[in-house]
Design a protein around this motif. Structure first.
Motif, PDB file in Angstrom:
ATOM      1  N   GLU A 219      37.586  41.287  44.654  1.00 46.39           N
ATOM      2  CA  GLU A 219      37.774  39.919  43.893  1.00 46.39           C
ATOM      3  C   GLU A 219      36.597  39.950  42.670  1.00 46.39           C
ATOM      4  O   GLU A 219      37.025  39.621  41.471  1.00 46.39           O
ATOM      5  N   ILE A 220      35.323  40.538  42.985  1.00 45.75           N
ATOM      6  CA  ILE A 220      34.270  40.628  41.966  1.00 45.75           C
ATOM      7  C   ILE A 220      34.716  41.473  41.091  1.00 45.75           C
ATOM      8  O   ILE A 220      34.642  41.189  39.812  1.00 45.75           O
ATOM      9  N   HIS A 221      35.203  42.609  41.509  1.00 46.88           N
ATOM     10  CA  HIS A 221      35.598  43.724  40.579  1.00 46.88           C
ATOM     11  C   HIS A 221      36.443  43.336  39.671  1.00 46.88           C
ATOM     12  O   HIS A 221      36.525  43.619  38.354  1.00 46.88           O
TER      13      HIS A 221
ATOM     14  N   MET B 262      36.132  32.795  41.700  1.00 45.43           N
ATOM     15  CA  MET B 262      36.240  33.486  42.868  1.00 45.43           C
ATOM     16  C   MET B 262      36.532  32.659  44.241  1.00 45.43           C
ATOM     17  O   MET B 262      35.880  32.316  44.880  1.00 45.43           O
ATOM     18  N   GLU B 263      37.830  32.588  44.382  1.00 47.06           N
ATOM     19  CA  GLU B 263      38.692  31.700  45.155  1.00 47.06           C
ATOM     20  C   GLU B 263      38.285  32.205  46.871  1.00 47.06           C
ATOM     21  O   GLU B 263      38.015  31.783  47.627  1.00 47.06           O
ATOM     22  N   TYR B 264      38.397  33.501  46.666  1.00 38.63           N
ATOM     23  CA  TYR B 264      38.313  34.184  48.113  1.00 38.63           C
ATOM     24  C   TYR B 264      36.960  34.197  48.621  1.00 38.63           C
ATOM     25  O   TYR B 264      36.681  33.736  49.826  1.00 38.63           O
TER      26      TYR B 264
ATOM     27  N   ILE C  12      37.424  40.241  38.726  1.00 40.68           N
ATOM     28  CA  ILE C  12      36.660  39.276  37.668  1.00 40.68           C
ATOM     29  C   ILE C  12      35.964  39.650  36.726  1.00 40.68           C
ATOM     30  O   ILE C  12      36.207  39.769  35.290  1.00 40.68           O
ATOM     31  N   VAL C  13      35.120  40.603  37.130  1.00 40.49           N
ATOM     32  CA  VAL C  13      34.167  41.485  36.121  1.00 40.49           C
ATOM     33  C   VAL C  13      35.028  42.399  35.090  1.00 40.49           C
ATOM     34  O   VAL C  13      34.606  42.316  33.843  1.00 40.49           O
ATOM     35  N   ALA C  14      35.787  43.000  35.654  1.00 39.23           N
ATOM     36  CA  ALA C  14      36.510  43.878  34.768  1.00 39.23           C
ATOM     37  C   ALA C  14      37.796  43.042  33.762  1.00 39.23           C
ATOM     38  O   ALA C  14      38.004  43.767  32.775  1.00 39.23           O
ATOM     39  N   ALA C  15      37.811  41.919  34.065  1.00 35.65           N
ATOM     40  CA  ALA C  15      38.808  41.215  33.103  1.00 35.65           C
ATOM     41  C   ALA C  15      37.932  40.729  31.849  1.00 35.65           C
ATOM     42  O   ALA C  15      38.517  40.005  30.983  1.00 35.65           O
ATOM     43  N   ARG C  16      36.662  40.664  32.100  1.00 34.76           N
ATOM     44  CA  ARG C  16      35.659  40.212  30.606  1.00 34.76           C
ATOM     45  C   ARG C  16      36.342  40.941  29.492  1.00 34.76           C
ATOM     46  O   ARG C  16      36.760  42.047  29.501  1.00 34.76           O
ATOM     47  N   GLU C  17      36.486  40.200  28.455  1.00 35.72           N
ATOM     48  CA  GLU C  17      36.438  40.765  27.147  1.00 35.72           C
ATOM     49  C   GLU C  17      35.272  41.648  26.898  1.00 35.72           C
ATOM     50  O   GLU C  17      34.193  40.746  26.577  1.00 35.72           O
ATOM     51  N   SER C  18      35.484  42.887  26.659  1.00 38.59           N
ATOM     52  CA  SER C  18      34.087  43.688  26.488  1.00 38.59           C
ATOM     53  C   SER C  18      33.305  43.246  25.108  1.00 38.59           C
ATOM     54  O   SER C  18      32.289  42.898  25.297  1.00 38.59           O
ATOM     55  N   SER C  19      34.164  42.560  23.974  1.00 37.15           N
ATOM     56  CA  SER C  19      33.496  42.475  22.929  1.00 37.15           C
ATOM     57  C   SER C  19      32.851  41.052  22.977  1.00 37.15           C
ATOM     58  O   SER C  19      31.671  40.860  22.753  1.00 37.15           O
TER      59      SER C  19
ATOM     60  N   GLN D  57      30.357  41.923  60.422  1.00 38.06           N
ATOM     61  CA  GLN D  57      31.168  41.997  61.563  1.00 38.06           C
ATOM     62  C   GLN D  57      32.713  42.038  61.115  1.00 38.06           C
ATOM     63  O   GLN D  57      33.733  42.621  61.690  1.00 38.06           O
ATOM     64  N   ASN D  58      33.013  41.709  59.602  1.00 34.28           N
ATOM     65  CA  ASN D  58      34.404  41.920  59.093  1.00 34.28           C
ATOM     66  C   ASN D  58      34.379  42.689  57.712  1.00 34.28           C
ATOM     67  O   ASN D  58      34.740  41.991  56.711  1.00 34.28           O
ATOM     68  N   PRO D  59      34.285  44.015  57.992  1.00 31.82           N
ATOM     69  CA  PRO D  59      34.237  44.680  56.561  1.00 31.82           C
ATOM     70  C   PRO D  59      35.684  44.422  55.855  1.00 31.82           C
ATOM     71  O   PRO D  59      35.517  44.754  54.700  1.00 31.82           O
ATOM     72  N   ALA D  60      36.679  44.101  56.456  1.00 31.85           N
ATOM     73  CA  ALA D  60      38.003  43.937  55.731  1.00 31.85           C
ATOM     74  C   ALA D  60      37.685  42.828  54.726  1.00 31.85           C
ATOM     75  O   ALA D  60      38.347  42.730  53.637  1.00 31.85           O
ATOM     76  N   VAL D  61      36.971  41.746  55.246  1.00 30.94           N
ATOM     77  CA  VAL D  61      36.806  40.721  54.354  1.00 30.94           C
ATOM     78  C   VAL D  61      35.669  40.878  53.145  1.00 30.94           C
ATOM     79  O   VAL D  61      36.003  40.683  52.081  1.00 30.94           O
TER      80      VAL D  61
END
Ligand code: HEM
Length: 213
Positions: free
Chosen positions: A159-161, A190-192, A163-170, A148-152
């Motif tokens: 937020e997930i992207h 993941m606060e949101y 946090i996953v992108a911030a991983r140190e790849s090595s 019902q709330n696509p914006a959320v």
């Protein structure tokens, strides 16, 4: 159905340290899960039936009371067999596992004795019961609200992207972590998502009434 299978597999892993397999390909019917479901449903019928009637049915071993007795027996048998196997494994390999059953097996009661098999079984079954429906109902409302709330939904995905992108790849490679498996530390960030889940629980609480109050 899928969310109930998910929470059942999860809570069985936490309580007993076994994969009940409800989410295996093809979504098979798992006898333990089926009996658990039946026991829950038949217990609910007691709340809707006058006490004298369900007690009479229990005495005569008929109707839902008969099914309740059979399903409870099966649930207990399954838990007993897991306890037996775990005890044998622990005797052979030592106890390292961190599921509830393994942890309580390593503890002692007030008199310094190990807990009885019945105590272990009842604690684990109670845990599965407490965690199963509450979580699946919460997730069902959560996903319904997201729809019902696509914006959320968009903000949660961002937020997930992030946090996953911030991983140190090595580091990720060294630890063999996968893109789809999140660590506990990542989930904590993941606060949101936390807020959205809390809001879903506020709007549609899985346990709206505390019968003990
Ligand atoms: C959205 C999810 C959940 C909700 C809304 C929820 C809610 C509750 C509530 C209201 C109580 C009663 C507290 C009281 O007596 O004051 C309770 C007790 C409990 N919950 Fe949860 N719970 C959830 C998930 C879980 C999960 C996943 C587990 C286990 C893995 C769990 C294990 C327990 C246990 C062991 C108790 C104590 C049961 C007892 O008193 O016999 N819960 N929960």
């Amino acid at each position: 159905d899928v969310l109930l299978r998910l929470t059942f597999d999860n809570v069985c892993m936490v309580a007993l340290g076994v994969d009940s397999g409800c989410l295996k390909p093809g979504l098979p019917e798992i006898p333990f899960a089926k009996s658990f479901e039946e026991a829950t449903e038949m217990t609910t019928i007691r709340f809707l039936t006058p006490t004298a009637i369900w007690k009479a049915m229990r005495f005569l071993n008929i109707g839902p009371e008969r099914r309740l007795k059979q399903s409870v027996l099966h649930v207990k048998d399954y838990a007993d067999s897991v306890i037996k196997v775990r005890k044998a494994e622990t005797a052979l390999e030592g106890g390292e596992k961190s599921d509830l059953l393994s942890v309580i097996m390593r503890l002692k009661d007030e008199e310094g004795s190990p807990y009885s098999d019945k105590f272990l079984r009842d604690i684990c079954i109670n845990f599965i019961l407490a965690g199963r429906d509450t979580s699946s109902v919460a997730l069902s409302w959560f996903f319904w609200l997201l729809e019902q709330n696509p914006a959320v939904e968009e903000k949660i995905l961002d937020e997930i992207h992030r946090i996953v992108a911030a991983r140190e790849s090595s580091k990720a490679e060294k630890e063999g972590s996968s893109k789809v498996v999140l660590t506990a530390e990542e989930v904590k960030k993941m606060e949101y998502l936390h807020a959205a889940l809390s809001e879903a629980l506020r709007l549609y609480p899985s346990v709206p009434v505390d019968h003990k109050e």
